[in-house]
Scaffold this motif. Sequence first.
Motif, PDB file in Angstrom:
ATOM      1  N   LEU A   1       2.522  12.112  11.789  1.00  0.00           N
ATOM      2  CA  LEU A   1       1.506  10.785  11.687  1.00  0.00           C
ATOM      3  C   LEU A   1       1.433   9.940  12.787  1.00  0.00           C
ATOM      4  O   LEU A   1       0.419   9.471  13.103  1.00  0.00           O
ATOM      5  N   VAL A   2       2.466   9.650  13.522  1.00  0.00           N
ATOM      6  CA  VAL A   2       2.457   8.792  14.591  1.00  0.00           C
ATOM      7  C   VAL A   2       1.587   9.449  15.769  1.00  0.00           C
ATOM      8  O   VAL A   2       0.937   8.639  16.202  1.00  0.00           O
ATOM      9  N   LYS A   3       1.888  10.604  15.976  1.00  0.00           N
ATOM     10  CA  LYS A   3       1.350  11.283  17.111  1.00  0.00           C
ATOM     11  C   LYS A   3      -0.107  11.513  16.860  1.00  0.00           C
ATOM     12  O   LYS A   3      -1.002  11.451  17.674  1.00  0.00           O
TER      13      LYS A   3
ATOM     14  N   ILE B   1       0.861  -1.168  -0.088  1.00  0.00           N
ATOM     15  CA  ILE B   1       0.001   0.242  -0.111  1.00  0.00           C
ATOM     16  C   ILE B   1       0.810   1.265   0.009  1.00  0.00           C
ATOM     17  O   ILE B   1       1.690   1.403   0.678  1.00  0.00           O
ATOM     18  N   GLN B   2       0.404   2.125  -0.888  1.00  0.00           N
ATOM     19  CA  GLN B   2       1.251   3.574  -0.907  1.00  0.00           C
ATOM     20  C   GLN B   2       0.613   4.411   0.191  1.00  0.00           C
ATOM     21  O   GLN B   2      -0.409   4.748   0.161  1.00  0.00           O
ATOM     22  N   ALA B   3       1.504   5.058   0.991  1.00  0.00           N
ATOM     23  CA  ALA B   3       0.903   6.065   1.979  1.00  0.00           C
ATOM     24  C   ALA B   3       0.322   7.018   1.539  1.00  0.00           C
ATOM     25  O   ALA B   3       0.709   7.808   0.256  1.00  0.00           O
ATOM     26  N   ALA B   4      -0.892   7.396   1.908  1.00  0.00           N
ATOM     27  CA  ALA B   4      -1.367   8.752   1.378  1.00  0.00           C
ATOM     28  C   ALA B   4      -0.786  10.201   1.904  1.00  0.00           C
ATOM     29  O   ALA B   4      -1.183  11.182   1.513  1.00  0.00           O
TER      30      ALA B   4
ATOM     31  N   ALA C   1      -6.914   0.549   9.459  1.00  0.00           N
ATOM     32  CA  ALA C   1      -6.949   1.387   8.646  1.00  0.00           C
ATOM     33  C   ALA C   1      -8.172   2.255   8.009  1.00  0.00           C
ATOM     34  O   ALA C   1      -7.915   3.352   7.817  1.00  0.00           O
ATOM     35  N   LEU C   2      -9.317   1.620   8.221  1.00  0.00           N
ATOM     36  CA  LEU C   2     -10.477   2.468   7.796  1.00  0.00           C
ATOM     37  C   LEU C   2     -10.550   3.592   8.822  1.00  0.00           C
ATOM     38  O   LEU C   2     -10.958   4.678   8.249  1.00  0.00           O
ATOM     39  N   TYR C   3     -10.637   3.273   9.998  1.00  0.00           N
ATOM     40  CA  TYR C   3     -10.686   4.405  11.100  1.00  0.00           C
ATOM     41  C   TYR C   3      -9.773   5.461  10.670  1.00  0.00           C
ATOM     42  O   TYR C   3      -9.816   6.575  11.356  1.00  0.00           O
ATOM     43  N   ALA C   4      -8.345   4.981  10.290  1.00  0.00           N
ATOM     44  CA  ALA C   4      -7.382   6.160   9.735  1.00  0.00           C
ATOM     45  C   ALA C   4      -7.765   6.730   8.893  1.00  0.00           C
ATOM     46  O   ALA C   4      -7.132   7.958   8.444  1.00  0.00           O
ATOM     47  N   GLY C   5      -8.639   6.202   8.090  1.00  0.00           N
ATOM     48  CA  GLY C   5      -9.042   6.963   6.508  1.00  0.00           C
ATOM     49  C   GLY C   5      -8.435   6.154   5.304  1.00  0.00           C
ATOM     50  O   GLY C   5      -8.434   6.628   4.279  1.00  0.00           O
ATOM     51  N   ARG C   6      -7.949   5.089   5.536  1.00  0.00           N
ATOM     52  CA  ARG C   6      -7.360   4.142   4.578  1.00  0.00           C
ATOM     53  C   ARG C   6      -8.200   3.101   4.099  1.00  0.00           C
ATOM     54  O   ARG C   6      -8.692   2.183   4.849  1.00  0.00           O
ATOM     55  N   TYR C   7      -8.536   3.117   2.907  1.00  0.00           N
ATOM     56  CA  TYR C   7      -9.773   2.088   2.366  1.00  0.00           C
ATOM     57  C   TYR C   7      -9.054   0.999   1.398  1.00  0.00           C
ATOM     58  O   TYR C   7     -10.201   0.328   0.620  1.00  0.00           O
TER      59      TYR C   7
ATOM     60  N   PRO D   1      -6.562  10.963  10.002  1.00  0.00           N
ATOM     61  CA  PRO D   1      -5.798  11.809   9.513  1.00  0.00           C
ATOM     62  C   PRO D   1      -5.617  11.762   8.051  1.00  0.00           C
ATOM     63  O   PRO D   1      -5.252  12.676   7.506  1.00  0.00           O
ATOM     64  N   TYR D   2      -5.759  10.528   7.437  1.00  0.00           N
ATOM     65  CA  TYR D   2      -5.729  10.665   6.122  1.00  0.00           C
ATOM     66  C   TYR D   2      -6.702  11.046   5.346  1.00  0.00           C
ATOM     67  O   TYR D   2      -6.656  11.479   3.882  1.00  0.00           O
TER      68      TYR D   2
END
Length: 601
Positions: A455-457, A28-31, A67-73, A396-397
């Motif tokens: 992004l970690v924080k 997966i490529q980070a957004a 991942a979903l809750y972070a905004g990655r789908y 955050p994504y």
Amino acid sequence: MPKNNFTRTALTGACLLAALTLGATPAIQAATPVNTAANKASAKGQAFNQLSHQFIEALWLLDPDAALYAGRYEQAAKLPLPDAATRARQLAFAEDWLQRFANVDEAKLTVNQRTDLAQLRNKLESDRFYLGSFREFEWNPAAYGVASALDLMLSTDYAPLPTRLRALSERIAAIPAYYRAAQASIKNPTLEHTQLAIRQAPGNVSVLDDVAKAGQSAKALKPAEKALLAERIAAAKGTIQGQIDFLKGLEKELLANPASARSFRIGAALYEPKFKLDIQSGRSAEQTYEKALAAREQLLAQMDQLADQLWAKTLGDAPKPADRTAKIGHVIAKLSERHVARADFFKEIRRQIPVLQDWVVKHDLLTMDAKKPLVVRETPVYARGVAGAGIEAPGPYRPQDRTYYSVTPMDDISDAEAESNLREYNHWMLQILNIHEAIPGHYTQLVYANKSPSLVKALFGNGAMVEGWAVFSERLMLESGYGGNEPEMWLMWCKWNLRSVTNTILDYSVHVKGISEAEALDMLIRQAFQTEQEAREKWRRVQLSSVQLTSYFSGYSEIMELREARKAQLGDKFKVKAFNEQFLSYGSAPVHVIRELMMQR
């Protein structure tokens, strides 16, 4: 309160994660880049940035739900199975990455990177604790549910609706296997968590009905796709009914033989390490409990003075009790008669949100982003039964997505219970609730968190900082003059703040000291002036969660200490807005981490 590790709350314990080939290069490529703060990092510092990036991408492969809750789908179609094999992979993942991070040379890192490293280690140590020691997957049936992720996928425009429906169809197809794994995992449930699972289970069906409705109306889906989706939804609904029957069978067994049920109290052996990992305070759980006892006495002394000031205004010539607790209670009870009508409760909450935002802007407390959508809604059925109100913010994504301010409606309670609720959230308390949950509390803080250069924080947020800021924001507003400095508002703020303090005392007393329900209710009703309905709901909550209730006071007290230290450091150069915005700029890091970062500047 906010929901989950990625801004959705974690009252049901550690996530149950999906499979990953350990050590594989993530596909997966980070957004969003990691650690984008303008630091001139050393070569080893740059290597740490890359390692952090690799970890986060690997985590999304391991845990599609997180991942979903972070905004990655990218993996939205995959439903992680809560089985032993998954937990073994998750534990191996934690051990592997703890070793990788142990090899990092901290001396070569910037202070921002060192604090990121500490957060990553804490996250992995926490996962290891939840899997190895806490083992909530065995005793909390309410930890298993599919509705939240389905609801998020359906309501978020991360892709065209037909694409989302196809992903939902694949995820729904795995629901029978999901609940088979869940049932196999439950070994020694508590009665309380079993009953919560029964109460929340119908919410899974209602979300499936929403998906079915969207599927049938989607013109871009082929007839065969619609038929397959309908077939999978029917199978899933049958499975959920089977899960409800399974849970009711457990409940029957536990009621027939109470001695066989695991206690909801986690005990001292688990409480202290859980507190250390969840709260990340400079104090132990016992020290925080002792500090809360002292804070309670300070608040009661202040409330005593305010009650004297308000006695004649509220109670006229009525004789004033010599007992401090009785006197304060009489004044609060009289003031609590002023509240919104039951039918207007949601309308009043919605009315107050722009009023609070205008106040924050006009009094230069924070810079507000009016473009960030905040939607007040009824709490979905699948999320009810623990807390009466909460914020569900985007990750955050996808910071542009809607934030939901969810409030549990009073539809299924009696008139007397509703009146008790309305007296608790009276004219003054409802305003403080909206400050806490929305502006400048959780909603505002989480908007800022999504802008953090780390992004970690932003991802691995600390609940004590999040709740502590919300409590701090209440005081911030009153100190700025909100409420006209009226003694009524200050008395109700004291009552609300006493609630945060009492949360810590209650949680520790219940889970470590083993106090009874009667003792807990006396602490809440007589000693903290809460209505009976509010107190009984809190008693239910302390049975269903542990440590989280301590986050309010722990975070708030540390923020207040930091503010005073910053005032002493800056003197006349201290500015309220500058402090607030700098504090919020570090994502949702623990307060002691933010203190280190702020004080060294």
